[in-house]
Write an enzyme that holds these catalytic residues in place. Structure first.
Site, short mmCIF file in Angstrom:
data_model
loop_
_atom_site.label_atom_id
_atom_site.label_comp_id
_atom_site.label_asym_id
_atom_site.label_seq_id
_atom_site.Cartn_x
_atom_site.Cartn_y
_atom_site.Cartn_z
N ASN A 61 -1.22 -0.49 7.36
CA ASN A 61 -0.80 -1.42 7.56
C ASN A 61 -0.24 -2.05 6.59
OD1 ASN A 61 -3.40 -2.01 5.99
ND2 ASN A 61 -4.09 -3.61 7.24
N GLU A 81 -8.93 -10.48 -7.72
CA GLU A 81 -8.28 -8.89 -7.87
C GLU A 81 -7.25 -8.86 -9.08
OE1 GLU A 81 -7.08 -10.10 -3.71
OE2 GLU A 81 -9.57 -8.85 -2.79
N TYR A 112 -11.89 -2.78 -2.89
CA TYR A 112 -12.63 -2.62 -1.83
C TYR A 112 -14.28 -2.57 -1.31
CZ TYR A 112 -8.04 -2.47 0.41
OH TYR A 112 -6.13 -2.67 1.31
N LYS A 125 0.92 -1.24 0.19
CA LYS A 125 0.09 -0.23 -0.10
C LYS A 125 0.80 0.84 0.03
CE LYS A 125 -3.83 -2.27 2.96
NZ LYS A 125 -4.55 -2.28 3.84
N HIS A 181 -1.43 -5.79 1.53
CA HIS A 181 -2.72 -6.11 1.38
C HIS A 181 -2.33 -7.39 0.33
CE1 HIS A 181 -6.68 -7.56 -0.61
NE2 HIS A 181 -5.83 -7.80 -1.00
P1 DAT Z 1 -7.39 -6.97 5.90
O1 DAT Z 1 -6.28 -5.81 4.58
O2 DAT Z 1 -6.63 -7.63 6.54
O3 DAT Z 1 -8.00 -8.20 4.30
P2 DAT Z 1 -9.69 -6.59 5.77
O4 DAT Z 1 -10.10 -6.70 4.63
O5 DAT Z 1 -10.71 -7.20 6.61
O6 DAT Z 1 -8.06 -6.74 5.86
O7 DAT Z 1 -9.88 -4.44 5.75
C1 DAT Z 1 -9.37 -4.34 4.57
C2 DAT Z 1 -8.74 -2.94 4.79
O8 DAT Z 1 -9.29 -1.97 5.70
C3 DAT Z 1 -7.44 -3.40 6.59
O9 DAT Z 1 -6.57 -4.15 6.02
C4 DAT Z 1 -7.91 -1.91 7.15
C5 DAT Z 1 -8.84 -1.37 6.30
N1 DAT Z 1 -9.72 -1.84 7.76
C6 DAT Z 1 -10.57 -3.16 8.00
N2 DAT Z 1 -11.25 -2.35 9.04
C7 DAT Z 1 -10.42 -1.34 9.27
C8 DAT Z 1 -11.50 -0.25 10.63
N3 DAT Z 1 -12.07 -1.62 11.63
N4 DAT Z 1 -10.84 0.96 10.91
C9 DAT Z 1 -10.21 1.96 9.95
N5 DAT Z 1 -9.60 0.84 8.84
C10 DAT Z 1 -10.10 -0.65 8.53
MG MG Z 2 -9.30 -8.12 3.50
#
Ligand code: DAT
Ligand code: MG
Length: 171
Positions: free
Chosen positions: A133, A147, A70, A30, A136
């Site tokens: 974080n 994707e 997303y 990212k 991805h």
């Molecule tokens: P991952 O990236 O581990 O697959 P995810 O698909 O649940 O996680 O979410 C996608 C991204 O969205 C994640 O990397 C960071 C952001 N995100 C997820 N939950 C969040 C939250 N509660 N607050 C802020 N950003 C969040």
């Molecule tokens: Mg995810």
């Protein structure tokens, strides 16, 4: 849409030629990871693990691409900020190939909340905040297929055999 798998064949013990699926995952560093100079560190972890890099490019995603990527989160309160963040600068988009790569990459990446990610994982070692974080990774075969097709043209993916393949995988 391109498929995340590539058919290849092996001769099994019973003498039959079996078609195997070469698993692929979409991985993206990212904008925070690019801005912080972590591209080499992260690429190196996947290279050292032994997975095969079949696609690699740097781009700043359009809002349309980010919203599709997303899309599963579009009703969540963090969606707008997430799209703003992912479109804020260059992303390094990759496709890695190897048996079990989808699950293994998720383990290498670590938990979504970096403070809950185990030391030794990318997020556990390199990040502290859920909104920054670093990386991805596709979470299932269906999302990997979606994707990879979203981010890459089929012509941007390389079918190749590493010269040391026999030292990575038996058989
Ligand atoms: P991952 O990236 O581990 O697959 P995810 O698909 O649940 O996680 O979410 C996608 C991204 O969205 C994640 O990397 C960071 C952001 N995100 C997820 N939950 C969040 C939250 N509660 N607050 C802020 N950003 C969040
Ligand atoms: Mg995810």
């Amino acid at each position: 849409m391109c498929l995340p798998i590539r058919a290849s064949g092996v001769d099994d013990d019973d003498g039959f030629f079996k078609v195997m699926a070469a698993e692929r995952s979409f991985i993206a560093i990212k904008p925070d990871g690019v801005q912080r100079g972590l591209v080499g560190e992260i690429l190196g972890r996947f290279e050292r693990k032994g997975f095969k890099l079949v696609g690699l490019k740097q781009l700043t995603p359009t809002r349309e691409l980010a919203e599709q990527h997303y899309g599963v989160h579009k009703e969540r309160p963090f969606f707008a900020g997430l799209v703003d963040f992912i479109t804020s600068g260059p992303v390094v988009a990759m496709v890695w190939e190897g048996d079990g790569v989808i699950t293994s990459a998720r383990k290498m990446i670590g938990a979504t909340k970096p403070l809950e990610a185990e030391p030794g994982t990318i997020r556990g070692d390199l990040a502290i905040n859920i909104g920054r974080n670093v990386i991805h990774g596709s979470d299932a075969p269906e999302t990997a297929a979606f994707e990879i097709g979203l981010w890459f043209q089929p012509s941007e993916l390389s079918d190749w055999t590493p010269s040391d393949q026999g030292w990575r995988v038996e058989g």
